[in-house]
Design a protein around this motif. Structure first.
Motif, PDB file in Angstrom:
ATOM      1  N   LEU A 297     -40.193 -16.919 -34.355  1.00 30.30           N
ATOM      2  CA  LEU A 297     -40.264 -18.213 -35.033  1.00 30.30           C
ATOM      3  C   LEU A 297     -39.844 -18.147 -36.504  1.00 30.30           C
ATOM      4  O   LEU A 297     -39.418 -19.150 -37.060  1.00 30.30           O
ATOM      5  CB  LEU A 297     -41.671 -18.795 -34.912  1.00 30.30           C
ATOM      6  CG  LEU A 297     -42.157 -19.042 -33.480  1.00 30.30           C
ATOM      7  CD1 LEU A 297     -43.551 -19.657 -33.493  1.00 30.30           C
ATOM      8  CD2 LEU A 297     -41.199 -19.899 -32.679  1.00 30.30           C
ATOM      9  N   LYS A 298     -39.943 -16.976 -37.113  1.00 33.02           N
ATOM     10  CA  LYS A 298     -39.572 -16.835 -38.524  1.00 33.02           C
ATOM     11  C   LYS A 298     -38.141 -16.345 -38.719  1.00 33.02           C
ATOM     12  O   LYS A 298     -37.646 -16.324 -39.838  1.00 33.02           O
ATOM     13  CB  LYS A 298     -40.535 -15.869 -39.218  1.00 33.02           C
ATOM     14  CG  LYS A 298     -41.924 -16.438 -39.382  1.00 33.02           C
ATOM     15  CD  LYS A 298     -42.835 -15.450 -40.069  1.00 33.02           C
ATOM     16  CE  LYS A 298     -44.236 -16.029 -40.194  1.00 33.02           C
ATOM     17  NZ  LYS A 298     -45.173 -15.050 -40.777  1.00 33.02           N
TER      18      LYS A 298
ATOM     19  N   LYS B  41     -43.029 -24.566 -23.707  1.00 33.55           N
ATOM     20  CA  LYS B  41     -42.995 -23.606 -24.811  1.00 33.55           C
ATOM     21  C   LYS B  41     -44.403 -23.105 -25.120  1.00 33.55           C
ATOM     22  O   LYS B  41     -44.603 -21.916 -25.391  1.00 33.55           O
ATOM     23  CB  LYS B  41     -42.360 -24.245 -26.041  1.00 33.55           C
ATOM     24  CG  LYS B  41     -42.214 -23.291 -27.209  1.00 33.55           C
ATOM     25  CD  LYS B  41     -41.585 -23.999 -28.395  1.00 33.55           C
ATOM     26  CE  LYS B  41     -41.680 -23.165 -29.638  1.00 33.55           C
ATOM     27  NZ  LYS B  41     -41.314 -23.917 -30.835  1.00 33.55           N
TER      28      LYS B  41
ATOM     29  N   THR C 176     -45.507 -19.253 -25.085  1.00 30.95           N
ATOM     30  CA  THR C 176     -46.039 -18.531 -26.243  1.00 30.95           C
ATOM     31  C   THR C 176     -47.328 -17.789 -25.907  1.00 30.95           C
ATOM     32  O   THR C 176     -47.630 -16.774 -26.532  1.00 30.95           O
ATOM     33  CB  THR C 176     -46.275 -19.459 -27.451  1.00 30.95           C
ATOM     34  OG1 THR C 176     -47.194 -20.486 -27.091  1.00 30.95           O
ATOM     35  CG2 THR C 176     -44.969 -20.064 -27.938  1.00 30.95           C
TER      36      THR C 176
ATOM     37  N   HIS D  24     -37.283 -23.093 -29.351  1.00 30.36           N
ATOM     38  CA  HIS D  24     -37.612 -23.305 -30.763  1.00 30.36           C
ATOM     39  C   HIS D  24     -36.398 -23.777 -31.563  1.00 30.36           C
ATOM     40  O   HIS D  24     -36.499 -24.699 -32.356  1.00 30.36           O
ATOM     41  CB  HIS D  24     -38.175 -22.016 -31.359  1.00 30.36           C
ATOM     42  CG  HIS D  24     -38.547 -22.139 -32.801  1.00 30.36           C
ATOM     43  ND1 HIS D  24     -39.626 -22.891 -33.212  1.00 30.36           N
ATOM     44  CD2 HIS D  24     -37.987 -21.624 -33.926  1.00 30.36           C
ATOM     45  CE1 HIS D  24     -39.717 -22.832 -34.538  1.00 30.36           C
ATOM     46  NE2 HIS D  24     -38.732 -22.066 -34.987  1.00 30.36           N
TER      47      HIS D  24
END
Length: 95
Positions: free
Chosen positions: A76-77, A60, A64, A39
């Protein structure tokens, strides 16, 4: 966030043996670690693995599917700095 917990890359079918070996050489051994690196540094990771970025996107996507949505969301955040480890060898531009 501890990314060393989670499914081991050695146990997935969507990476080749060579890709698993290369990732282990830079201490990427779990699915969450792979997702974070893919990412936040996809271009360099693809180059390191000797694949195209679109192939990395496919890997990816497979990765996931291996972890809970709540863990994926945290990865991801998160701020990029939380996962920048310098694990990949420097590119020519970095030198």
């Amino acid at each position: 966030m501890n990314l060393k917990t989670g499914k081991r890359l050695a146990n997935v079918s969507w990476l080749s043996i060579d890709q698993k070996r290369k990732l282990a050489e830079i201490s990427i051994t779990t699915v969450p670690e792979f997702i974070a690196l893919a990412h936040f540094d996809s271009r360099n990771l693809a180059r390191y693995l000797g694949i195209k970025t679109r192939e990395l996107r496919t890997l990816k996507k497979e990765a996931t599917a291996e972890i809970p949505e709540s863990q994926l969301s945290r990865i991801l955040k998160a701020p990029k700095e939380e996962f920048v480890t310098g694990a990949l060898p420097p590119t020519k531009a970095d030198r």
